[in-house]
Design an enzyme around this catalytic site. Structure first.
Site, short mmCIF file in Angstrom:
data_model
loop_
_atom_site.label_atom_id
_atom_site.label_comp_id
_atom_site.label_asym_id
_atom_site.label_seq_id
_atom_site.Cartn_x
_atom_site.Cartn_y
_atom_site.Cartn_z
N ASP A 164 123.39 75.62 40.24
CA ASP A 164 122.10 76.20 40.52
C ASP A 164 121.98 77.53 39.77
O ASP A 164 122.94 78.01 39.15
CB ASP A 164 121.92 76.39 42.03
CG ASP A 164 120.47 76.30 42.46
OD1 ASP A 164 119.59 76.62 41.65
OD2 ASP A 164 120.20 75.92 43.61
N GLU A 176 111.93 78.86 49.01
CA GLU A 176 113.32 79.20 49.28
C GLU A 176 113.44 80.28 50.37
O GLU A 176 112.65 80.32 51.31
CB GLU A 176 114.03 79.58 47.99
CG GLU A 176 113.95 78.46 46.97
CD GLU A 176 114.78 78.69 45.73
OE1 GLU A 176 115.86 79.31 45.82
OE2 GLU A 176 114.38 78.23 44.65
#
Length: 1006
Positions: A621, A811
């Site tokens: 990521d 997020e």
């Protein structure tokens, strides 16, 4: 995937050039400097449209603090502009000239200069000019930067020739991409991120006398010219001027082939000469230099032939173009050979540096120069959320990515890039693309075909812009609605998540990967491995996040049953890549404590690759290895040894490339591990057909945002609507009714699309093309009155529809406790109270997770969970007006209060507002018959289960569910809710007989 805001971060800006420093660099004939800012108080702190200096930032903490401070050491006058900052996303300040006055003309000057009080912190500061357009906030942006690597005051001089056009962001999509200087609206500075500091500057002014080299420049039509051996390359050289005026003085361009890996006389015929563009030559005039290559019979890797250009009278190109003689005659180039043999041949030829490059992924806007693609043999680029070309069109995407692929052709083996984006609900970075409901809405459809079709449309639109790789789908099993990524999940039940993994085939095609070469398929990514949906509230240590990127504490049994199960299904479906989670995994009882997933070799190597048999590649990521404890070398070593194959290092690609090579040379990472990683990456590139077709196939671009694609999104939006309450049959609405519409989310395409739409966090307003819920209702109904805040008179209406809910986030920014909660806003509550107090009403909740309705539920006649339906509000209107029935079911449990969280199907204690699987219907007939009907359905379910008939089993259990729901009505109790929710899980796992038995228990408990 975490995406630190990209729009104005200095580290993302391309073409950063050095500039002159300090002192009397100007010539004797130069005019006196022209003051812009002396910071003595002549320019106030003020916001546009007035002239003034103002601050900005990605959130409330990021704008710097400014003051005009008196200092004895001020270089000019008595005061300086000083400030402090501590920026996590982006932040800085701007001086805009007044919008109601003419723009300034800077074209007579050579450049701009100012005094800077150096801190010697080694950080870059971006300096930006605002050129042309209507005003300072609708201008064209040109940029450069300087590095603060000295102490004390220094005067920095920046020639205008050093500024480059911003390719990562333009406020109005760009204007003419020419730094005209005749209509200037001010300047801006972007300050460094990553630590508290302070600054001071003084005396901004224009200096020097402009010359033709400012107004005229020489360009080539490309930087790289690939050509098959034996053929000729034509390099077009063009003179261009600001404002397209003819050149005033002659421009000469001397050229010669020199250097490179090609051998003069053997690989190419050398050329040398001079071109002259006489005074008066029109802007845009071109000349061509031809470089002929020579043929031999040997197989060879690619060879470079630079064409050196020496320009007099104009600005030279930023770099010399180079002809590249294509690699040829080598086994890996033979498309008829099996992929395995092609990979083995190519791998055997590669150096360690080239292998390290294949394992490196950079953010496209972070490239110091596009030439770094070849210099570092980069294997991949990505666009983070909001990192888009200008203009943000399909054509510009394809052109941008083709430009990057062209650079990869200048490497020895011409290994194509694999370009990736987060297309998590359609090609969501692209304005005008078809935006699907977010995954939570797809889960609510309970329809695997919808997930498949959504993936299919997404793949077609993404690939048509030249992008072969999608960082989707998210296979997280969300277990706590306070998580800011809840909407990225298909639901709280792993069985539901698995059932929606048809999306993988929609994206990739056949599990074998045979369809990946098609122009409507992309490589998919299963993320975030593993258990990101189980993070414990309060465990996150990332900034102000409360749950995202935190710690998941589970038993090994729970890990296997809840969080790992969806990944085995994805592997079986042939998913091409897997992305680990930011979060940490703490398996209770193993005494190891929390382990960052990017460092968890037991899970990545042991479980994913060895036990599950995953043969694709693992991609990290965004900057995630930086969160592993230890120094950078340790982060690289640990993550690669844990099984990561490609590392997303958006800004640190140079450091990563060097560090990885050093770690291998030192023996701390084995050559075998590197070869395994690179083999996995190359395998997917060959499967995608990138070696044969590296450039965009835009033949499908006309379908982007097409009526056909939007029809798929409309169907998905309609099926995702969950009818939670419908007292008195308020829904469906009738076309004859006069409808009063209110609420913050009724007419806002940005709100109904949610985060990850055009930008990382998304935003409210008309950010892309589509139909709002209100617009859909107006097309579907007749008399509709709209009043966002319900301030318009309510008299004379038959029914009200109030559309409320959340505004976009993504997020951890959306974590509850990080400036967010699960309650309606005050404005939304007031709108519900007013409308529902005046007439029968339906309330639609547009959100990425359940919202707490609380004491307002009794006043609401009909309640709908609309989730985040995307750009097709028509789909919502379709069920509101009965064009199609409500059939959606809750993909997660709807709580009564935040104190109940986390609450999930299967919990021992379970007393929700609405249970998992709940969803009323507006079908014309709902099954009846009571316990006798349930007995008959139980027998039929057992037969279907024994026969393995999914279609029959689902239909039978659905009949039983609707029958039970009708009796439960709004008197849902813990005794009825638990077996009701359990039944839906049993249905998804093929246990139809047990599902009907649980529904019968719920029926009896009412």
């Amino acid at each position: 995937m975490r995406r630190t805001a990209l729009l104005v971060s200095a580290t993302l800006l391309t073409g950063l050039l050095p500039f002159a420093v300090a002192g009397p660099a100007s010539g004797a004939d130069d005019p006196a400097p022209v003051p812009v800012d002396n910071f003595e108080g002549e320019i106030p702190f003020a916001n546009p449209p007035a002239e003034g200096i103002f601050t900005w930032g990605s959130d409330t903490d990021d704008p710097p603090t400014l003051e005009l401070a008196a200092r004895d050491d001020a270089p000019q006058g008595e005061k300086v502009l000083s400030g402090t900052y501590d920026i996590s996303g982006y932040g800085g300040f701007t001086h805009d000239f007044a919008f109601d006055k003419p723009a300034h003309d800077w074209s007579a000057s050579k450049g701009i200069r100012f005094w800077w009080d150096g801190r010697n912190n080694g950080k870059k500061v971006n300096f930006e000019l605002k050129d042309g357009g209507a005003n300072g906030e609708a201008s064209e942006l040109w940029t450069t930067s300087f590095t603060d690597d000295w102490t004390g005051w220094k005067q920095l001089e920046i020639p205008f020739t050093d500024f480059t056009y911003r390719t990562d962001y333009q406020p109005v999509g760009g204007i003419d991409q020419v730094l005209g200087l005749t209509e200037m609206w001010g300047y801006a500075l972007t300050l460094p991120v990553g630590g508290a500091d302070q600054f001071a500057m003084d005396g901004v002014e224009l200096y020097g006398k402009a010359d033709q080299s400012l107004r005229a420049n020489v360009v080539t039509d490309a930087a790289v010219y690939p050509v098959k051996e034996g053929r000729s390359a034509a390099v077009k050289i063009t003179v261009a001027t600001t404002g397209s005026a003819p050149i005033e003085e002659p421009v000469t361009v001397a050229y010669e082939t020199a250097g490179g890996t090609g051998e003069s006389g053997k690989d190419y015929t050398p050329v040398q000469g001079e071109l002259t563009f006489p005074a008066g030559t029109a802007s845009g005039t071109s000349r061509t230099v031809t470089v002929a290559t020579l043929r031999d019979k040997a197989g060879e890797n690619a060879e470079t032939v630079p064409l050196k250009l020496t320009v007099t009278g104009a600005k030279a190109p930023a770099e010399n173009p180079q002809v590249v003689i294509d690699a040829h005659g080598l086994p890996y180039l033979d498309a008829k050979l099996p992929v395995k043999k092609r990979v083995a041949d190519l791998l055997s030829r590669m150096s360690l540096a080239e292998k390290a490059g294949q394992m490196t992924q950079a953010e496209r806007g972070a490239l110091t120069t596009p030439g770094d693609i070849a210099s570092y043999d980069l294997g991949s680029l990505l666009s983070g959320g909001g990192s888009t070309p200008t203009p943000n069109t399909p054509e510009a995407w394809a052109k941008m990515i083709d430009g990057f692929q062209l650079r990869a052709q200048a490497t020895r083996f011409q290994i194509p890039l694999i370009y990736g984006v987060d297309a998590v609900h359609g090609h969501n970075n692209l304005v005008g693309a078809t935006i699907m409901p977010h995954n939570i809405g797809i889960g609510a459809t309970r329809d695997p075909q919808v997930a498949y079709e959504a993936g299919k449309v997404t793949a077609a639109e993404v690939r048509a812009t030249g992008i072969p790789w999608d960082f989707a789908p998210c296979l997280c099993v969300t277990r706590d609605e306070r998580w800011g990524r809840t909407y990225e999940s298909f639901g709280e039940d792993p069985a539901l998540v698995e059932s929606m993994e048809t999306v993988v085939q929609g994206l990739q095609g056949a599990p074998s990967g045979k369809d990946l070469k098609r122009n409507d398929k992309v490589l998919a990514t299963a993320k975030h491995f593993v258990a990101d949906g189980g993070t414990e509230y309060g465990s996150s240590t990332t900034g102000t996040y409360t749950i995202d990127q935190g710690i998941t504490k589970v038993t090994r049994q729970e890990l296997e049953a809840v969080h790992l199960a969806p990944y085995q299904d994805a592997v079986d479906r042939g998913v091409g890549t897997v992305m680990p989670s930011y979060s940490s995994l703490d398996i209770l009882g193993d005494s190891e404590g929390p382990v960052k997933m990017h460092a968890d070799a037991a899970m990545i190597n042991g479980v994913l690759k060895d036990r599950m048999g995953f043969d694709g590649f693992v991609i990290s990521d965004w900057q995630a290895i930086d969160q592993i404890p230890g120094d950078y070398a340790s982060d690289v070593r640990t993550s690669v040894n844990a099984g990561l194959d490609m590392i997303m290092v958006p800004y640190a690609y140079k450091d990563f490339h060097k560090t990885l090579s050093d770690e291998v040379t030192a023996g701390r990472i084995s050559g075998k591990r590197i070869d395994d990683a690179v083999s996995r990456i190359l395998t997917q590139k060959f499967k995608l057909g990138l070696f044969e077709k590296p450039y965009a196939d835009t033949s499908g671009a006309s379908a982007i945002g097409s009526a056909k694609h939007r029809a798929v999104a409309r169907e998905a939006a309609a099926e995702s609507q969950v009818l939670l309450k419908n007292a008195g049959g308020v829904l469906p609405l009738k076309k004859s009714q006069k409808v009063y519409v209110a609420g913050s989310n009724a007419d806002d395409i940005g709100n109904q699309a949610g985060g990850w739409t055009i930008t990382w966090q998304g935003s409210s307003g008309k950010i892309t093309d589509g139909t709002t819920i209100l617009e859909g209702m107006r097309k579907a109904g007749s008399a509709v009155t709209y009043s966002k805040d319900a301030s318009a008179p309510t008299d004379g209406h038959d029914v009200g529809v109030v559309v409320v809910g959340e505004t976009p986030y993504a997020e951890g920014i959306g974590d509850v406790g990080n400036g967010n909660d699960l309650a309606f806003s005050a404005a939304d509550r007031a709108a519900v109270d007013k409308v529902c107090g005046a007439m029968k009403c339906a309330v639609l909740i547009v959100s990425g997770r359940p919202q707490l309705v609380g004491d307002q539920l009794g006043d609401i006649d009909a309640l709908v969970a609309s989730w985040l339906p995307g750009t097709e509000g028509d789909g919502v209107a379709d069920v509101l007006y009965g064009k199609r029935a409500f059939t959606g079911q809750l993909p997660l449990t709807w709580p009564k209060s935040e104190a109940q969280l986390p609450i999930n199907v299967g919990d021992a204690s379970y007393d929700p507002q609405f249970p998992y699987g709940w969803g009323l219907t507006t079908l014309t007939s709902v099954p009846g018959g009571g316990t006798s009907a349930l007995k008959a359905l139980a027998v039929a379910a057992a037969v279907a289960e024994k026969a393995g008939s999914e279609t029959a089993g689902r239909a039978i259990v659905t009949k039983a569910r609707l029958l039970v729901q009708q009796k439960m009505g709004q008197t849902i109790t813990a005794a009825s809710a638990k077996p009701f929710a359990d039944a839906d899980h049993l249905l998804l796992t093929g246990r139809y007989g047990q599902a009907v038995a649980k529904l019968t228990a719920a029926y009896r408990a009412v």
